[in-house]
Design a protein around this motif. Structure first.
Motif, PDB file in Angstrom:
ATOM      1  N   GLN A 234      39.558  36.107  43.650  1.00 53.28           N
ATOM      2  CA  GLN A 234      41.108  36.590  42.356  1.00 53.28           C
ATOM      3  C   GLN A 234      41.211  35.589  41.680  1.00 53.28           C
ATOM      4  OE1 GLN A 234      44.800  37.839  45.043  1.00 53.28           O
ATOM      5  NE2 GLN A 234      46.287  37.654  42.957  1.00 53.28           N
ATOM      6  N   LYS A 235      41.728  34.089  42.790  1.00 55.91           N
ATOM      7  CA  LYS A 235      42.021  33.470  41.452  1.00 55.91           C
ATOM      8  C   LYS A 235      41.045  32.707  40.551  1.00 55.91           C
ATOM      9  CE  LYS A 235      46.051  31.363  43.136  1.00 55.91           C
ATOM     10  NZ  LYS A 235      47.134  31.915  42.515  1.00 55.91           N
TER      11      LYS A 235
ATOM     12  N   GLU B  20      40.589  35.471  37.699  1.00 59.52           N
ATOM     13  CA  GLU B  20      42.148  35.290  36.972  1.00 59.52           C
ATOM     14  C   GLU B  20      41.118  34.172  36.135  1.00 59.52           C
ATOM     15  OE1 GLU B  20      45.054  33.940  38.812  1.00 59.52           O
ATOM     16  OE2 GLU B  20      45.201  35.884  39.992  1.00 59.52           O
ATOM     17  N   LYS B  21      40.320  33.448  35.830  1.00 55.60           N
ATOM     18  CA  LYS B  21      39.920  32.269  35.002  1.00 55.60           C
ATOM     19  C   LYS B  21      38.582  32.698  34.380  1.00 55.60           C
ATOM     20  CE  LYS B  21      42.396  28.911  37.287  1.00 55.60           C
ATOM     21  NZ  LYS B  21      41.790  27.813  38.766  1.00 55.60           N
ATOM     22  N   GLN B  22      37.974  34.613  34.856  1.00 59.34           N
ATOM     23  CA  GLN B  22      37.148  34.671  33.927  1.00 59.34           C
ATOM     24  C   GLN B  22      35.461  34.029  34.733  1.00 59.34           C
ATOM     25  OE1 GLN B  22      36.425  37.512  31.288  1.00 59.34           O
ATOM     26  NE2 GLN B  22      38.374  37.954  32.341  1.00 59.34           N
TER      27      GLN B  22
END
Length: 879
Positions: free
Chosen positions: A178-179, A182-184
């Motif tokens: 997930q993390k 979020e940063k592609q």
């Protein structure tokens, strides 16, 4: 015989004609595309629209909005997630190694599209796995067997620790993905899984041709199946099983000998074969040796495996610089150890490096990286003729890029580790980086690694270093996910990895008419090197004739006998000058060295070549240990002598009860002898673990000395570290007595003076059979050199006093024994008065001195070869 890619080219032309512009050819790697394109052009006989060539990795990555993140960034992000999920404070330095392992598990889990929540389920909540209808009976049995190991009745501490970590793995997996999303960003497996499961993806080309894919991972199977259902996929697999007609197996004791065999193997036919001849390296570390062993008549060669950055000059320099910074700083001297600095000064790039490379110690990674970047940049922009090859230029660029990449991660706050971990990181990156060679890929003899041979066929094959560990290579089952679960859920196992290499091996050989396989048969640490299991399989197959041969080194070792050194007028002049009275005369140490080996005496004292000191600057070696003890003993008896003209039992008992004073004397000895601090007001610098251990041993020895001296009380100290000298003829001899005291002999009741020489070694000295033995080269191994020095000092003292003088060697480690007496013996008699033996001793000493300074007697080497093994001058006299 047609190659596999020729068959593919024929079929593609028959299907699509000369317009393949809407076709994408997908290979496992880029190498084979060059050969297929050539076959298409040749077989078409006219200009064609070539297909697009992409790798399987390109195919996945081009259809995702995510980017595969930098591997170091991934570990750092995984560490942050790990801390948040587990609530631990595990530092990144400790986490990094097994963080790589955890990331590899996540990558494998996604590439095989395994159900993460099921695989990483908390073992205490087994009911979560109640629904196993999607598993085969064999898979269900393996999972049942694994979970049976974790019943409450059988939980050990190791299993409990494993369970505590395992209970968080699913949470770490999901949070980590997930993390990153979020940063592609993503790791490769996550990106592949996202593409494989995204039904909305539209593919650019009309047809995707997959060539040479075997043993697919689940993400590949899923993607291939979707394209096949859409009518966009075409598959080519090399299913021919053509055994080679004949095999040559050759064993060799070293890999270098294997490489040197290349010159014999490359006959005219194989050289003329050009690109149909392949030298395949199972161990790619052999590349540099192989390049140097190619014969001159080979004018065209194509090297497909990259040149290892780790084998370049800049890599060796960076490695040495890091070692100097991490391991080479001496707290004792407050500077870098000389051996590290000298090692860098001997490097080929030393003359174009900044002069102040060793002026500062860097203890944070940001400063360390900036320092390394500055040095690399200085060398690269020097325009020096030392940087005279494209390999030098390219390696400097690669290193500069690598260091800048790390620096960027540090500057952005992503990477925060200590300098030791930074050193390991840089080492890993250097090891995994290679420099590509430029050339015409489809021409000349092909030198390649095993992976580069995929989908290619050759007539002549030489396979080097085909041993277990190299073929298959790097096969291990290190993982957080146990084998039973990996097997049950279709994850990658050791069996899978072996089968991949087995396919590469047999496919490489199947169309070759001429195959030679070399392997190492050397024995190391009691274990013989083994040929690859795939070679053993070929031996079992009786259909293939195999010839066995062995390579042996053809060189005979050349023995160099040490040369006699004649005392020329120049040598005699230097000899007289070196041992003149003005130069300090000749010492007992020099005389003993002459007895030990005359050539060592010549190099050390006449030529004045200093013996190399390879001791760690922060290590208390035997010499320093002895010096510190001598200094501490001197300080103790100086302290006692200030208040006591005669040393009494009470005085020694009071001191033995006063532990603070004894420790203080030892600390002063360490300050003066080890740290070279003479200022008594300055505190003792911090000591490391080994230094503290040595300090405790010296304290113990000093107390043991005092306990031993209690048996001599009362006695007087006449001198400590006392300088004495004597002139024999025109020869001046001088030295220092550790301790001069006056005791009452407990056996005779007579007073005598003792010349005491402290020894901290463990080996006690034996009696000499007679005085002449002291001057015998053979008796050196019995420490006759100790006798010579102590006898000489005792004689000097006796020459200036009417009292009896006895030579004593006090071995501290033996001083605690009952009735211990350090007085030296000749035969069975104690030397209670040196005067008994002085005349004979001095006569023999004069004779020895006459030989040393006799121009007609050359310096000859010792006959004892064991002395040469540890002699620092051995390479000079036997070169």
């Amino acid at each position: 015989m047609k190659s596999f890619l020729e068959h593919v080219a024929e079929d593609l032309l028959s299907r699509y004609g000369t317009n393949l512009s809407r076709v994408a050819v997908v290979f496992p790697n880029k190498r084979a595309s060059l050969f297929l394109n050539e076959h298409l052009a040749r077989l078409a006989g006219k200009p064609i629209w070539s297909p697009a060539y992409i790798t399987i990795s390109d195919l996945f990555r081009s259809h995702s909005q995510l980017q595969v993140a930098d591997p170091i960034l991934l570990i750092c992000e995984l560490h942050r997630v790990f801390l948040a999920c587990t609530g631990t404070d595990e530092p990144l330095d400790h986490f990094y190694g097994w963080g790589q392992l955890l990331l590899a598990d996540f990558d494998d889990l996604d590439k095989n599209m395994a159900p993460a929540d099921k695989v990483l389920a908390n073992l205490r909540d087994i009911h979560e796995l109640d629904d196993t209808s999607y598993l085969t009976p064999e898979q269900r049995e393996m999972i049942k067997r694994f979970f049976s190991n974790f019943s409450d009745e059988h939980n050990t501490e190791l299993k409990e620790r494993f369970l505590r970590l395992w209970s968080h793995l699913a949470e770490i997996y999901h949070t980590f993905n997930q993390k990153l999303a979020e940063k592609q960003l993503a790791y490769e497996g996550a990106l592949y899984r996202q593409v494989a499961t995204d039904e909305t993806i539209e593919f650019e080309y009309d047809t995707y041709v997959f060539i040479g894919f075997n043993l697919l991972q689940q993400v590949e199977q899923t993607l291939f199946s979707r394209l096949e259902k859409q009518g966009k996929a075409l598959f080519y697999q090399d299913t021919d099983e053509i055994p080679p007609r004949h095999l040559h197996f050759i064993s060799a004791p070293t890999e270098n000998i294997q490489a040197r065999y290349i010159g014999d193997w490359l006959n005219n036919e194989r050289i003329q074969g050009g690109r149909h001849t392949a030298i395949v390296l199972c161990n790619e570390g052999l590349l540099q040796t192989v390049i140097h062993c190619l014969p001159e008549q080979v004018d065209k060669v194509n090297i497909t495996t990259g040149y290892p950055l780790g084998q370049t000059s800049i890599a060796s320099l960076i490695n040495t610089l890091l070692n100097m910074q991490v391991h080479g700083y001496s707290l004792r001297k407050q500077q870098f150890a000389r051996r590290w600095v000298e090692s860098i000064k001997r490097h080929p790039y030393a003359s174009i490096m900044p002069d102040d490379f060793a002026s500062q110690r860097y203890q944070d990674i940001q400063s360390m990286l900036h320092w390394l970047i500055h040095i690399t940049q200085t060398i690269a922009t020097s325009k020096s003729p030392i940087i005279d090859s494209p390999l030098d230029t390219e390696s400097l660029f690669r290193m500069y890029t690598l260091l800048n990449r790390l620096s960027g991660l540090v500057d952005s706050g992503v990477l925060c580790v200590n300098v030791v971990t930074l050193q390991h990181l840089i080492g890993q990156l250097i090891t995994s980086t290679s420099i590509p060679f430029h050339g015409e890929p489809a021409e000349g003899i092909q030198v390649m690694g095993v992976l580069e041979t995929r989908n290619l066929d050759f007539d002549h094959v030489l396979l080097l270093s085909c041993n277990e560990g190299n073929m298959p290579r790097g096969v291990n089952d290190t993982s957080f996910i146990p084998y039973a679960l990996r097997k049950a859920y279709g994850l990658t196992t050791v069996d899978y990895k072996v089968s991949i290499y087995e396919h590469y091996f047999h496919r490489l050989l199947q169309r070759a008419s001429d195959v030679t396989i070399l392997y190492n048969n050397a024995t190391s640490d009691g274990q013989a090197a083994e040929m690859s299991r795939f070679m053993l399989q070929l031996m079992v197959d009786n259909k293939i004739p195999i010839t066995f041969q062995t390579l042996k080194a053809g060189q005979m070792p050349q023995l160099h006998a040490p040369k006699v050194i004649v005392k020329t007028p120049e040598v005699m002049t230097q000899l007289q000058k070196r041992f003149s009275k003005d130069a300090g005369g000749i010492s007992p140490t020099a005389i003993n060295t002459y007895l030990r080996c005359q050539l060592r005496f010549f190099y050390r004292f006449v030529c004045e070549l200093k013996e190399p000191d390879n001791t760690d600057d922060d290590l208390i070696d035997n010499r320093l240990f002895g010096n510190i003890f001598h200094k501490a003993a001197q300080l103790v008896y100086q302290y006692l002598s200030q208040t006591h003209n005669t040393i009494t039992t009470m005085a020694l008992d009071d001191l033995l009860k006063d532990a603070v004073t004894i420790v203080h004397m030892v600390d002063e000895g360490i300050k003066q002898e080890f740290f070279h601090i003479d200022d008594a007001s300055r505190p003792l610098p911090p000591l490391d673990g080994l230094q503290l251990i040595n300090r405790e041993v010296i304290i113990k020895y000093l107390r043991q000395l005092l306990e031993c001296d209690r048996g001599l009380t009362p006695f007087r100290i006449l001198g400590l570290e006392k300088w004495v000298n004597i002139t024999l003829g025109d020869k001046y001899i001088a030295g220092i007595i550790d301790r001069l005291d006056s005791i009452t002999d407990p056996e005779t009741g007579l007073e005598r003076i003792r010349v005491v020489d402290y020894k901290t070694g463990s080996r006690n000295v034996k009696a000499m059979p007679h005085v002449a033995a002291i001057f015998s080269q053979e008796a050196i191994k019995e420490h006759s050199d100790y006798f010579l020095q102590t006898f000489l000092y005792a004689h000097i003292v006796r020459s200036n006093t009417p009292e009896m003088v006895s030579p004593c060697l006090l071995f501290i480690q033996h001083a605690g024994g009952d009735g211990y007496d350090p007085t030296l013996k000749i035969g069975k008699e104690k030397v209670t008065d040196i005067a008994t033996y002085s005349e004979e001793f001095i006569e023999l000493l004069n004779q020895l001195l006459a030989d040393i300074f006799n121009a007609q007697i050359a310096f000859v080497p010792t006959d004892d070869q064991h002395r040469c093994e540890t002699c620092p001058y051995a390479s000079l006299c036997r070169g």
